[in-house]
Design a protein around this motif. Structure first.
Motif, short mmCIF file in Angstrom:
data_model
loop_
_atom_site.label_atom_id
_atom_site.label_comp_id
_atom_site.label_asym_id
_atom_site.label_seq_id
_atom_site.Cartn_x
_atom_site.Cartn_y
_atom_site.Cartn_z
N GLU A 1 -55.19 20.12 -17.53
CA GLU A 1 -54.20 20.70 -16.63
C GLU A 1 -52.99 19.80 -16.49
O GLU A 1 -53.10 18.59 -16.54
CB GLU A 1 -54.81 20.91 -15.24
N LEU A 2 -51.85 20.44 -16.32
CA LEU A 2 -50.60 19.75 -16.02
C LEU A 2 -50.36 19.94 -14.52
O LEU A 2 -50.36 21.06 -14.03
CB LEU A 2 -49.45 20.35 -16.82
N VAL A 3 -50.16 18.84 -13.81
CA VAL A 3 -49.93 18.90 -12.37
C VAL A 3 -48.44 18.70 -12.11
O VAL A 3 -47.84 17.72 -12.57
CB VAL A 3 -50.74 17.82 -11.62
N LEU A 4 -47.84 19.66 -11.39
CA LEU A 4 -46.41 19.61 -11.08
C LEU A 4 -46.22 19.69 -9.57
O LEU A 4 -47.04 20.27 -8.86
CB LEU A 4 -45.68 20.77 -11.74
N LYS A 5 -45.13 19.13 -9.09
CA LYS A 5 -44.76 19.22 -7.68
C LYS A 5 -43.64 20.25 -7.55
O LYS A 5 -42.63 20.14 -8.24
CB LYS A 5 -44.29 17.85 -7.17
N VAL A 6 -43.85 21.26 -6.69
CA VAL A 6 -42.91 22.38 -6.59
C VAL A 6 -42.57 22.63 -5.13
O VAL A 6 -43.42 22.48 -4.25
CB VAL A 6 -43.52 23.66 -7.21
N ARG A 7 -41.32 23.02 -4.89
CA ARG A 7 -40.90 23.45 -3.56
C ARG A 7 -39.78 24.47 -3.71
O ARG A 7 -39.24 24.67 -4.80
CB ARG A 7 -40.42 22.27 -2.71
N ILE A 8 -39.45 25.10 -2.59
CA ILE A 8 -38.33 26.02 -2.56
C ILE A 8 -37.08 25.23 -2.19
O ILE A 8 -37.11 24.44 -1.25
CB ILE A 8 -38.58 27.14 -1.54
N PHE A 18 -43.04 19.20 -0.99
CA PHE A 18 -43.53 19.71 -2.27
C PHE A 18 -45.00 20.07 -2.12
O PHE A 18 -45.70 19.51 -1.29
CB PHE A 18 -43.41 18.63 -3.36
N ILE A 19 -45.44 21.02 -2.94
CA ILE A 19 -46.87 21.26 -3.11
C ILE A 19 -47.18 20.95 -4.57
O ILE A 19 -46.29 20.97 -5.42
CB ILE A 19 -47.28 22.70 -2.76
N GLU A 20 -48.42 20.65 -4.84
CA GLU A 20 -48.83 20.41 -6.22
C GLU A 20 -49.47 21.67 -6.77
O GLU A 20 -50.26 22.32 -6.10
CB GLU A 20 -49.80 19.23 -6.29
N ILE A 21 -49.09 22.01 -7.98
CA ILE A 21 -49.70 23.14 -8.68
C ILE A 21 -50.26 22.65 -10.00
O ILE A 21 -49.83 21.61 -10.52
CB ILE A 21 -48.68 24.29 -8.93
N GLU A 22 -51.21 23.40 -10.52
CA GLU A 22 -51.80 23.05 -11.81
C GLU A 22 -51.55 24.19 -12.79
O GLU A 22 -51.71 25.35 -12.45
CB GLU A 22 -53.32 22.84 -11.68
N LEU A 23 -51.14 23.80 -13.99
CA LEU A 23 -50.96 24.76 -15.09
C LEU A 23 -51.89 24.38 -16.23
O LEU A 23 -52.02 23.20 -16.55
CB LEU A 23 -49.52 24.75 -15.60
#
Length: 107
Positions: A1-8, A18-23
């Motif tokens: 998995e690739l972990v990214l930090k995402v926000r609006i 930020f929240i962390e998401i996994e792809l």
């Protein structure tokens, strides 16, 4: 998995964490990044104008997404104004990565 930090992207919010998401590394596409980010943040994908890799790079295609590294920070730039923004806050159990077994762990 690739972990990214995402926000609006919203400079008007005092707290814009930020929240962390996994792809899945086997499915690193722009479409999948948009889908997962919107689901986790409770945003309609139709309201996303662009995805920005901070500090100043716009993601446009699958190759851009494939180059992302773990814990890079991304922002969703929305097309709608704040007053028209309809956030849908997902429940904890609703596809947001909530893990019931993990929530029962004690430390």
């Amino acid at each position: 998995e690739l972990v990214l930090k995402v926000r609006i992207q919203n400079p008007n919010l005092r707290e814009n964490d930020f929240i962390e998401i996994e792809l899945d590394r086997q499915d690193l596409t722009y479409k999948e990044l948009l889908r997962v980010s919107c689901r986790e943040l409770g945003v309609n994908p139709e309201h996303v104008q662009k995805i920005r890799k901070l500090p100043n790079t716009m993601l446009r295609k699958d190759k851009d997404v494939a180059r992302l590294q773990d814990f890079q920070e991304l922002e969703l730039v929305l097309t709608v104004s704040d007053k028209n923004l309809l956030f849908r806050v997902p429940s904890l159990s609703e596809g947001s990565g909530y893990n019931k077994k993990a929530s029962e762990l004690t430390y």
